[in-house]
Design a protein around this motif. Structure first.
Motif, short mmCIF file in Angstrom:
data_model
loop_
_atom_site.label_atom_id
_atom_site.label_comp_id
_atom_site.label_asym_id
_atom_site.label_seq_id
_atom_site.Cartn_x
_atom_site.Cartn_y
_atom_site.Cartn_z
N LYS A 60 34.54 49.17 49.28
CA LYS A 60 34.14 48.13 50.23
C LYS A 60 35.30 47.66 51.09
O LYS A 60 35.17 47.51 52.30
N SER A 61 36.45 47.43 50.46
CA SER A 61 37.60 46.93 51.23
C SER A 61 38.08 47.96 52.24
O SER A 61 38.39 47.62 53.39
N THR A 62 38.15 49.22 51.83
CA THR A 62 38.58 50.28 52.75
C THR A 62 37.59 50.43 53.89
O THR A 62 37.97 50.58 55.06
N SER A 63 36.30 50.38 53.57
CA SER A 63 35.27 50.48 54.60
C SER A 63 35.34 49.30 55.57
O SER A 63 35.19 49.46 56.79
N THR A 64 35.57 48.11 55.03
CA THR A 64 35.70 46.93 55.88
C THR A 64 36.87 47.09 56.83
O THR A 64 36.77 46.79 58.03
N SER A 65 37.99 47.58 56.32
CA SER A 65 39.18 47.77 57.15
C SER A 65 38.93 48.76 58.28
O SER A 65 39.35 48.54 59.43
N THR A 66 38.22 49.84 57.98
CA THR A 66 37.93 50.83 59.03
C THR A 66 36.97 50.27 60.08
O THR A 66 37.08 50.58 61.27
N LEU A 67 36.04 49.41 59.65
CA LEU A 67 35.14 48.77 60.61
C LEU A 67 35.90 47.81 61.52
O LEU A 67 35.61 47.71 62.72
N VAL A 68 36.87 47.10 60.94
CA VAL A 68 37.71 46.21 61.76
C VAL A 68 38.40 47.02 62.85
O VAL A 68 38.41 46.64 64.03
N THR A 69 38.97 48.15 62.46
CA THR A 69 39.66 49.01 63.43
C THR A 69 38.71 49.46 64.54
O THR A 69 39.05 49.43 65.73
N ALA A 70 37.50 49.88 64.15
CA ALA A 70 36.53 50.36 65.13
C ALA A 70 36.13 49.26 66.11
O ALA A 70 36.04 49.50 67.33
N TYR A 71 35.88 48.06 65.60
CA TYR A 71 35.47 46.96 66.49
C TYR A 71 36.63 46.49 67.37
O TYR A 71 36.42 46.08 68.51
N ARG A 72 37.85 46.56 66.85
CA ARG A 72 39.00 46.17 67.66
C ARG A 72 39.19 47.14 68.82
O ARG A 72 39.62 46.75 69.91
N LYS A 73 38.87 48.42 68.59
CA LYS A 73 38.97 49.40 69.67
C LYS A 73 37.99 49.06 70.79
O LYS A 73 38.21 49.43 71.95
N GLN A 74 36.92 48.35 70.44
CA GLN A 74 35.94 47.92 71.44
C GLN A 74 36.35 46.60 72.10
O GLN A 74 35.64 46.07 72.95
N GLY A 75 37.50 46.07 71.67
CA GLY A 75 37.99 44.82 72.24
C GLY A 75 37.36 43.57 71.67
O GLY A 75 37.50 42.48 72.24
N LYS A 76 36.69 43.70 70.53
CA LYS A 76 36.01 42.55 69.93
C LYS A 76 36.92 41.83 68.94
O LYS A 76 37.71 42.45 68.23
N ARG A 77 36.78 40.50 68.91
CA ARG A 77 37.49 39.70 67.91
C ARG A 77 36.70 39.78 66.60
O ARG A 77 35.47 39.64 66.59
N VAL A 78 37.42 39.96 65.52
CA VAL A 78 36.77 40.20 64.23
C VAL A 78 37.26 39.20 63.19
O VAL A 78 38.47 38.96 63.06
N GLY A 79 36.31 38.62 62.48
CA GLY A 79 36.64 37.78 61.34
C GLY A 79 36.19 38.47 60.06
O GLY A 79 35.16 39.14 60.04
N VAL A 80 36.97 38.34 59.01
CA VAL A 80 36.64 38.96 57.72
C VAL A 80 36.68 37.89 56.64
O VAL A 80 37.69 37.19 56.48
N ASP A 141 33.59 37.77 67.55
CA ASP A 141 32.40 38.48 68.01
C ASP A 141 31.64 39.10 66.85
O ASP A 141 30.41 39.16 66.85
N VAL A 142 32.39 39.54 65.84
CA VAL A 142 31.81 40.16 64.65
C VAL A 142 32.45 39.52 63.42
O VAL A 142 33.67 39.32 63.39
N ILE A 143 31.63 39.18 62.44
CA ILE A 143 32.13 38.65 61.18
C ILE A 143 31.68 39.58 60.06
O ILE A 143 30.49 39.80 59.87
N LEU A 144 32.65 40.15 59.36
CA LEU A 144 32.36 41.04 58.24
C LEU A 144 32.53 40.26 56.94
O LEU A 144 33.59 39.69 56.69
N VAL A 145 31.47 40.22 56.14
CA VAL A 145 31.52 39.50 54.87
C VAL A 145 31.47 40.53 53.75
O VAL A 145 30.43 41.18 53.53
N GLU A 146 32.58 40.68 53.07
CA GLU A 146 32.66 41.65 51.97
C GLU A 146 32.47 40.91 50.65
O GLU A 146 33.24 40.00 50.32
N THR A 147 31.45 41.29 49.89
CA THR A 147 31.15 40.57 48.66
C THR A 147 32.01 41.06 47.50
O THR A 147 32.70 42.07 47.59
N VAL A 148 31.93 40.33 46.41
CA VAL A 148 32.84 40.55 45.30
C VAL A 148 32.55 41.82 44.51
O VAL A 148 33.41 42.34 43.82
N GLY A 149 31.35 42.34 44.61
CA GLY A 149 31.03 43.56 43.88
C GLY A 149 30.62 43.27 42.46
O GLY A 149 31.28 43.65 41.50
#
Length: 318
Positions: A60-80, A141-149
């Motif tokens: 989950k954490s690795t996937s969240t990090s890659t999504l942050v990278t992808a959205y940043r490439k689109q110029g979006k502000r991201v909260g995690v 612009d995007v908020i990613l909520v990663e749960t505890v698992g």
């Protein structure tokens, strides 16, 4: 006491320290919390909230990090918001500031916050809804909520996110886990991570089969896609983002997004009201009214349900 209007203004400017202070006020149930929420209310409603859930170890954490990278490439502000297990000693988040997302730590367009569950079941911290509102008002612009698992009880994210992403991995028995955990009911997008491992195709086929069992979707209804990724190598992340955007467009077109957000707000109001009522009941221990009701129950004059009704009526009137 901190000046809330100043903190909100600074958060809108993207100052991470102000955002951190606002979330700390939320987590600490500060006396200023009502003032904070009142100030944030007109500034919210634009962020796209994506929840990521799944069993421990699926990435989950690795996937969240890659999504942050992808959205940043689109110029979006991201909260995690990364919800971590709580320390039994301090009550704080065990994984601190998320070492696995350290690549984004110096990016001013990314705000990462670890939150402790503090004993709250369901994979989320109790303060998560208010923290999401802080990040929304701060211009994310995007908020990613990663749960505890936490496995089978981790379905609460569905009530807090616009889109829920369920991650699975081959070789972890996730097919059986998904079938019995309620996960099939909450996923909008399914991701089979670590797809370079043996069994990834079989996991995807099994998941697709289970999604089709008892399916009662009508024409135009959303069918959750299954995307295979190798998050550690950023493979498949663009396909995940594409699936997320398609789901968002589908929800906006059919009014589902507004319905979900209204349901989320209603749930939040209910939770706050129940918490306030529970606190008032907690203050009654040793109170004359509670003792009098208990005496009547023991004497057979009253049953516990009637007693509870009388207690609630007294509290709401008072």
């Amino acid at each position: 006491m901190q000046d809330v209007s100043t903190l909100v203004a600074q958060a809108r400017e993207g100052r991470p320290r102000a955002v951190a202070r606002l979330i700390s006020l939320v987590e600490g149930a500060s006396p200023q919390l009502r003032e904070v929420m009142a100030a944030l209310a007109p500034l919210t409603g634009t962020a796209y909230v994506v929840g990521l859930t799944g069993s421990p170890g699926v990435g989950k954490s690795t996937s969240t990090s890659t999504l942050v990278t992808a959205y940043r490439k689109q110029g979006k502000r991201v909260g995690v918001l990364a919800v971590d297990p709580s320390s039994p000693f301090s009550g704080g988040a065990l994984l601190g500031d998320r070492v696995r997302m350290s690549d984004h730590a110096s990016d001013p367009g990314v705000y990462i916050r670890s939150m402790a569950t503090r004993g709250h079941l369901g994979g989320l911290a109790w303060a998560a809804p208010q923290a999401i509102r802080v990040l929304d008002a701060a211009g994310c612009d995007v908020i990613l909520v990663e749960t505890v698992g936490v496995g089978q009880s981790e379905v609460e994210i569905a009530s807090q996110a616009d889109t829920s992403v369920v991650l699975l991995a081959p070789g972890m028995g996730d097919g059986i886990q998904a079938a019995k955990a309620g996960i099939l009911e909450i996923g909008d997008v399914y991701v089979v991570n670590k797809a370079d491992r043996d069994g990834a195709d079989a996991t995807a086929r099994e998941l697709n089969h289970m999604l089709g069992l008892g399916e009662s979707r009508g024409p135009g209804d959303w069918r959750p896609p299954i995307v295979k990724t190798v998050a550690a190598r950023s493979e498949g992340v663009d396909e995940v983002v594409e699936a997320l955007e398609k789901h968002r467009a589908w929800m906006e077109e059919r009014g589902v997004l507004a319905e979900r957000r209204q349901a989320r707000a209603a749930h939040e109001v209910e939770t706050i009201a129940v918490t306030a009522l529970r606190e008032r009941i907690g203050d009654l221990h040793g109170d004359r009214r509670l003792g009098a009701l208990a005496e009547r129950i023991v004497a057979g004059e009253l049953d516990p349900y009637r007693a509870a009704d009388e207690l609630v009526a007294g509290l709401t009137e008072g």
